[in-house]
Scaffold this active site. Sequence first.
Site, mmCIF file in Angstrom:
data_model
loop_
_atom_site.group_PDB
_atom_site.id
_atom_site.type_symbol
_atom_site.label_atom_id
_atom_site.label_comp_id
_atom_site.label_asym_id
_atom_site.label_seq_id
_atom_site.Cartn_x
_atom_site.Cartn_y
_atom_site.Cartn_z
ATOM 1 N N CYS A 130 41.434 68.617 -62.772
ATOM 2 C CA CYS A 130 41.196 69.172 -61.285
ATOM 3 C C CYS A 130 41.417 70.253 -60.945
ATOM 4 C CB CYS A 130 41.734 68.133 -60.211
ATOM 5 S SG CYS A 130 43.513 68.111 -60.051
ATOM 6 N N ALA A 146 49.416 58.263 -64.090
ATOM 7 C CA ALA A 146 49.972 58.179 -62.354
ATOM 8 C C ALA A 146 49.317 58.951 -61.711
ATOM 9 C CB ALA A 146 51.406 58.238 -62.525
ATOM 10 N N PRO A 147 48.833 58.557 -60.296
ATOM 11 C CA PRO A 147 49.290 57.139 -59.888
ATOM 12 C C PRO A 147 48.334 55.957 -60.109
ATOM 13 C CG PRO A 147 48.244 58.481 -58.280
ATOM 14 C CD PRO A 147 48.375 59.215 -59.332
ATOM 15 N N GLY A 148 47.395 56.271 -61.248
ATOM 16 C CA GLY A 148 46.703 55.214 -61.531
ATOM 17 C C GLY A 148 45.236 55.029 -60.930
ATOM 18 N N ASP A 182 44.163 63.144 -68.580
ATOM 19 C CA ASP A 182 43.823 63.688 -67.133
ATOM 20 C C ASP A 182 45.225 64.584 -66.938
ATOM 21 O OD1 ASP A 182 42.840 64.174 -64.819
ATOM 22 O OD2 ASP A 182 43.841 62.508 -63.909
ATOM 23 N N ASP A 194 52.844 57.539 -68.475
ATOM 24 C CA ASP A 194 53.146 58.678 -67.779
ATOM 25 C C ASP A 194 54.593 59.136 -67.929
ATOM 26 O OD1 ASP A 194 51.419 60.175 -65.125
ATOM 27 O OD2 ASP A 194 53.728 60.424 -64.851
ATOM 28 N N LYS A 243 42.144 56.610 -62.072
ATOM 29 C CA LYS A 243 41.523 56.506 -63.094
ATOM 30 C C LYS A 243 41.872 55.342 -64.039
ATOM 31 C CE LYS A 243 40.705 61.345 -62.895
ATOM 32 N NZ LYS A 243 41.697 61.602 -62.067
HETATM 33 C C1 SAM Z 1 46.656 64.877 -62.740
HETATM 34 S S1 SAM Z 1 47.772 63.575 -62.732
HETATM 35 C C2 SAM Z 1 47.253 62.379 -63.202
HETATM 36 C C3 SAM Z 1 46.313 61.464 -62.341
HETATM 37 C C4 SAM Z 1 45.961 60.106 -62.650
HETATM 38 N N1 SAM Z 1 45.142 60.274 -63.899
HETATM 39 C C5 SAM Z 1 45.067 59.275 -61.663
HETATM 40 O O1 SAM Z 1 43.781 59.718 -61.842
HETATM 41 O O2 SAM Z 1 45.638 58.693 -60.846
HETATM 42 C C6 SAM Z 1 48.867 64.141 -64.239
HETATM 43 C C7 SAM Z 1 49.984 63.252 -64.531
HETATM 44 O O3 SAM Z 1 50.507 63.605 -65.711
HETATM 45 C C8 SAM Z 1 51.926 63.415 -65.835
HETATM 46 N N2 SAM Z 1 52.790 63.993 -66.993
HETATM 47 C C9 SAM Z 1 52.889 65.318 -66.881
HETATM 48 N N3 SAM Z 1 53.443 65.863 -67.977
HETATM 49 C C10 SAM Z 1 53.561 64.621 -68.833
HETATM 50 C C11 SAM Z 1 54.125 64.589 -70.268
HETATM 51 N N4 SAM Z 1 54.403 65.509 -70.794
HETATM 52 N N5 SAM Z 1 53.863 63.264 -70.833
HETATM 53 C C12 SAM Z 1 53.256 62.283 -69.913
HETATM 54 N N6 SAM Z 1 52.630 62.278 -68.570
HETATM 55 C C13 SAM Z 1 52.666 63.511 -68.012
HETATM 56 C C14 SAM Z 1 52.501 63.518 -64.341
HETATM 57 O O4 SAM Z 1 53.494 62.800 -64.142
HETATM 58 C C15 SAM Z 1 51.125 63.299 -63.565
HETATM 59 O O5 SAM Z 1 51.153 61.804 -63.129
#
Ligand code: SAM
Length: 449
Positions: free
Chosen positions: A379, A259-261, A326, A281, A263
């Site tokens: 990031c 999330a938010p998607g 990510d 997520d 990638k």
């Molecule tokens: C850096 S963001 C991802 C951005 C996304 N890949 C994009 O490009 O739009 C990290 C994500 O990891 C999720 N997250 C954090 N801890 C998590 C867990 N234990 N299990 C699954 N998702 C997790 C968060 O909710 C967040 O949406």
Amino acid sequence: MKARPPAGAAQVLATATRVVLQVVLEGHSADEALAGFANHPQRAAIQAIALGAVRWYVRLAPAVLPLASAGGGELDARLRVLLVCAVHQLEYSSHSPASSVAAAVDAIRLLDLARAAGLVNAVLRRYLRERALRLAAVDRTLATRHAHPAWLVKALAQAWPQHLEQILTANNEHPPLCLRLDLRRGSVPAYLDELKAAGIEANGVSGVDSAVCLAAALPVREIPGFAEGRVSVQDSSAQLAAVLLAPQPGERVLDACAAPGGKTGALLERAGGELDLVALDSDAVRLHRVAENLERLQRKAQLVQADLRAAPDWWDARPFDAILLDAPCSGTGVIRRHPDIKLLRRAADLPRLAATQLELLRACWPLLRPGGRLLYGTCSVLPVENLGVIEAFLANEPGASLTQLPQAANCSPPLRSTSTGWQILPLARAGGDGFYYACLTRATTAGTV
Ligand SMILES: C[S@@+](CC[C@H](N)C(=O)[O-])C[C@H]1O[C@@H](n2cnc3c(N)ncnc32)[C@H](O)[C@@H]1O
């Protein structure tokens, strides 16, 4: 100083102050704090003042607040934040100083602190008389000059001593609006022509075949092709995730922190939509945004809300050919887009984040098929979240090996090859965000890749 502020200026300043208060006092992100004003007729002005004040808070607060605290007592938080927002206006807006001071005096009344109106007036007038000296004093220290917390400057100095000032400067720039083009639905040269015909100045980004950067920001509804999903807003460094994982049509892929998607969409586009893609997520609200994004892109994935670290009861035991992790991180590579990171993060967050990143990496590794590949990305520009995590993982996972990422010589997001992957540093406004990527391959049998 008799000038009256422009109509509504005090209201805008008071509202921006409330937004900054939510960041400084309550630890909300600026995006969360601004979300409440999404439909406000003055939203753009509120956002500009709030983000500007957040961006420069660490420099402006020590320049102005001592003028208000001569008595030594604790200042009301509304007064503190309003003064910083007002000084941001004095330093960075095109309004006359007199009208900015008048707006601040009216704004403190709107913040239910009418008794401080005289103090606001006196402090800001004195600031105007002494600003050069006061800023010069603050600017003697590197961290306050660049409005960064001292711990972060220390960490950046340790990691990137030769690029320190460049990174600090770039972190305070206004970032470019970068788009990702769905290459299955158009080419960059044709899209650049389309933009030109619409009077929109833009450039391609060398080394990132799907990226187009606009010379000036535009609301998404005015971006040709956005509504029908031909283009999405995504920084060029983030677009590299799909380039490096290179999902092939027919593959089974896990987007492990989706999330938010952003990638998720990029992965699907790379493979022409022909992926068996699971987008997972833990955050239900953010996962809903993945669904919205995919609908606009007219692409499909299986959405799963789960904590990656828990037993994978959502998993049907069919291993994945490729995984994108990510990981949640400090965001120190995207400060120019999220200046609140400078106020919200603490040095103590780093070991906790690194431990979580390692846990997430270990949790998704068993879901990968032998011979499959995993792309780890953050990031962040801090090695503890990047190289440190990958080295710790490899030390205990004999079945994992690093895959060399392709040579990045002509890539315009400035790349550094590290011993484990790519580190992109935010060095210039036109360049990409700070990002880190490392690619791991799982051995087909014990010990072999
Ligand atoms: C850096 S963001 C991802 C951005 C996304 N890949 C994009 O490009 O739009 C990290 C994500 O990891 C999720 N997250 C954090 N801890 C998590 C867990 N234990 N299990 C699954 N998702 C997790 C968060 O909710 C967040 O949406």
